[in-house]
Design a protein around this motif. Sequence first.
Motif, short mmCIF file in Angstrom:
data_model
loop_
_atom_site.label_atom_id
_atom_site.label_comp_id
_atom_site.label_asym_id
_atom_site.label_seq_id
_atom_site.Cartn_x
_atom_site.Cartn_y
_atom_site.Cartn_z
N LEU A 98 0.87 -1.25 -0.02
CA LEU A 98 0.10 -0.14 0.10
C LEU A 98 0.94 1.29 0.14
O LEU A 98 0.48 2.42 -0.45
CB LEU A 98 -0.90 0.11 1.21
N GLU A 99 2.01 1.17 0.76
CA GLU A 99 3.02 2.35 0.68
C GLU A 99 3.54 2.55 -0.72
O GLU A 99 3.78 3.58 -1.13
CB GLU A 99 3.93 2.15 1.44
N TYR A 100 3.82 1.25 -1.25
CA TYR A 100 4.30 1.28 -2.70
C TYR A 100 3.31 2.19 -3.63
O TYR A 100 3.59 2.88 -4.69
CB TYR A 100 4.90 -0.15 -3.17
N LEU A 101 2.12 1.63 -3.66
CA LEU A 101 0.94 2.24 -4.26
C LEU A 101 0.87 3.82 -4.20
O LEU A 101 0.51 4.70 -5.19
CB LEU A 101 -0.34 1.52 -4.02
N ALA A 102 0.86 4.20 -2.80
CA ALA A 102 0.75 5.60 -2.62
C ALA A 102 1.91 6.41 -3.20
O ALA A 102 1.77 7.56 -3.55
CB ALA A 102 0.40 5.66 -1.22
N ASP A 103 3.21 6.00 -3.16
CA ASP A 103 4.19 6.38 -3.58
C ASP A 103 4.22 6.68 -5.09
O ASP A 103 4.63 7.68 -5.72
CB ASP A 103 5.51 5.61 -3.29
N GLN B 288 12.01 11.39 -2.85
CA GLN B 288 12.63 10.74 -2.00
C GLN B 288 13.34 11.60 -0.92
O GLN B 288 13.47 10.97 0.15
CB GLN B 288 13.84 9.98 -2.79
N TYR B 289 13.74 12.69 -1.38
CA TYR B 289 14.22 13.51 -0.39
C TYR B 289 13.32 13.80 0.92
O TYR B 289 13.72 14.04 2.06
CB TYR B 289 14.96 14.79 -0.79
N SER B 290 12.14 14.04 0.37
CA SER B 290 11.08 14.47 1.24
C SER B 290 10.83 13.21 2.16
O SER B 290 10.32 13.49 3.57
CB SER B 290 9.65 14.80 0.58
N LEU B 291 10.70 12.07 1.81
CA LEU B 291 10.74 10.97 2.57
C LEU B 291 11.86 10.97 3.77
O LEU B 291 11.48 10.55 5.14
CB LEU B 291 10.78 9.54 1.82
N ASN C 22 12.98 3.15 -7.04
CA ASN C 22 14.24 2.84 -8.05
C ASN C 22 14.10 1.65 -8.65
O ASN C 22 15.29 1.49 -9.53
CB ASN C 22 15.48 3.10 -7.33
N GLN C 23 13.11 0.82 -8.37
CA GLN C 23 13.36 -0.37 -8.86
C GLN C 23 12.89 -0.32 -10.43
O GLN C 23 11.81 0.31 -10.74
CB GLN C 23 12.25 -1.50 -8.36
#
Length: 456
Positions: free
Chosen positions: A208-213, A227-230, A260-261
């Motif tokens: 779910l986190e991957y989906l939201a990202d 990514q910097y904000s994370l 990055n995948q």
Amino acid sequence: MEATLLYLLKANVVLALFAAAYYGLLRRLTFFKLNRAFLLLALVFAAVYPALPVPALLPAVALPALPAATLGAASADSGALGPATPRFDWQLLILGIYALGTGALLLRLLGQLLSLAWVRQRTQPLVVLGQPVRRLAGLGGPFSFGRDIYLSDSTLADTQHLPAALRHEQAHVRQHHTFDVLLAQVITALAWPNPAAWLLRRAVLDNLEYLADHAALQTGLDRRAYQYSLLHQQPGGVPAPALAFHFSFLTLKNRITMLNQPASTTGQLGRYLLAAPLVMALALGYSGARAQTVTAVVQPAVFHPNIPDNALYYLDGQPSSKQAIGDLPPSTIFDMDILQDEPANIKRIFGNTTATSAVIITTRANANSPAVLDLIEKGDLGSGYTHTPAQANAVTPKALAYITQHYPDARLSGEVIEVKRKTTGAVKYQVQLIQGKRPFYAFFTPQGEFLKEVRH
């Protein structure tokens, strides 16, 4: 109770199969929506599948009828004849422990929901960048649950990273991710001893986190800046409730890795065609085979097509009916004897009758009643014997010579049973022979003298 344990066993096995398929084949794919569907299928199928009428879904396989002697052996192995004695109920203990664990986790889930309600009462409604949110006083990272997005004062003050955080939480809300979280929590509570349930729960939350990202990046955010904000987000201050979507260092590394995948190729879609159908086929195939086997073992006497309509039925040593025996719960049956196509023997035991077959059932509660014992002795029934596997060399050369002479087209299966009379200790040997595809049984004395054959 047995049905409940069987349900739990099936559900937990299916969860393990789905977890193995996901972590082995799908975890690193970037088809996040398909992964979500697979994980939801795993949770729902595990809960529903044990209750499916599997024999109605799969064609029944004809199984050979079991002889009376074999049926007697199955029941005799469970204990010697005698009245039921009180014993410790391990099934009840297992179910009790299981229920305590499930209850504790469901109470924890209720506490988490109440915690969210308490947090919500402490917030103030606000509109940020056109999005209704709820403001929390103090420090802490953003989080969401249901239709609500929660932003702390520190998050609101960080105008540089606020858009990225907000769009991430908006994706959780728009895609109804809370449903997945609650379902995973409930299934984990119901299957708490199973590590696969916890692994699938972790997989659901991560995906779910991957989906939201992914959804946040599709709004036009720069990948590097996102990514910097994370990395910039800091938990603390106001604790996010356990059920809410919120920043966590435990998932940060995986989230950045998946950002990055390289995108999975179309050819890798074939993994889904392998994973889900394979798991479901294994589960349904196992249940179908088990259901057919149990049906064949529990009620061969009542429903076997070779039992004629005029067969005699005896229950606990007394005349009965096919309907009464068919209504018996299988767990109450202690012994079963079938006499087929034996008119002379039927008349010897039951008197003048035109019946050529008889079905004799003994329940656990009356296994040692006078009527039962008298009928067993009078009829020389299989339930009057103990049945123990014996070595093949128990069949003497004399018995082998008889078999060779009288059954030249039959072959030995290798199954030899020592049949010992409970009252006198007299021994005979039951040898399984196979003629074509059908088994039958020949009985011999320890000296190799032929006694009789039984075919069904």
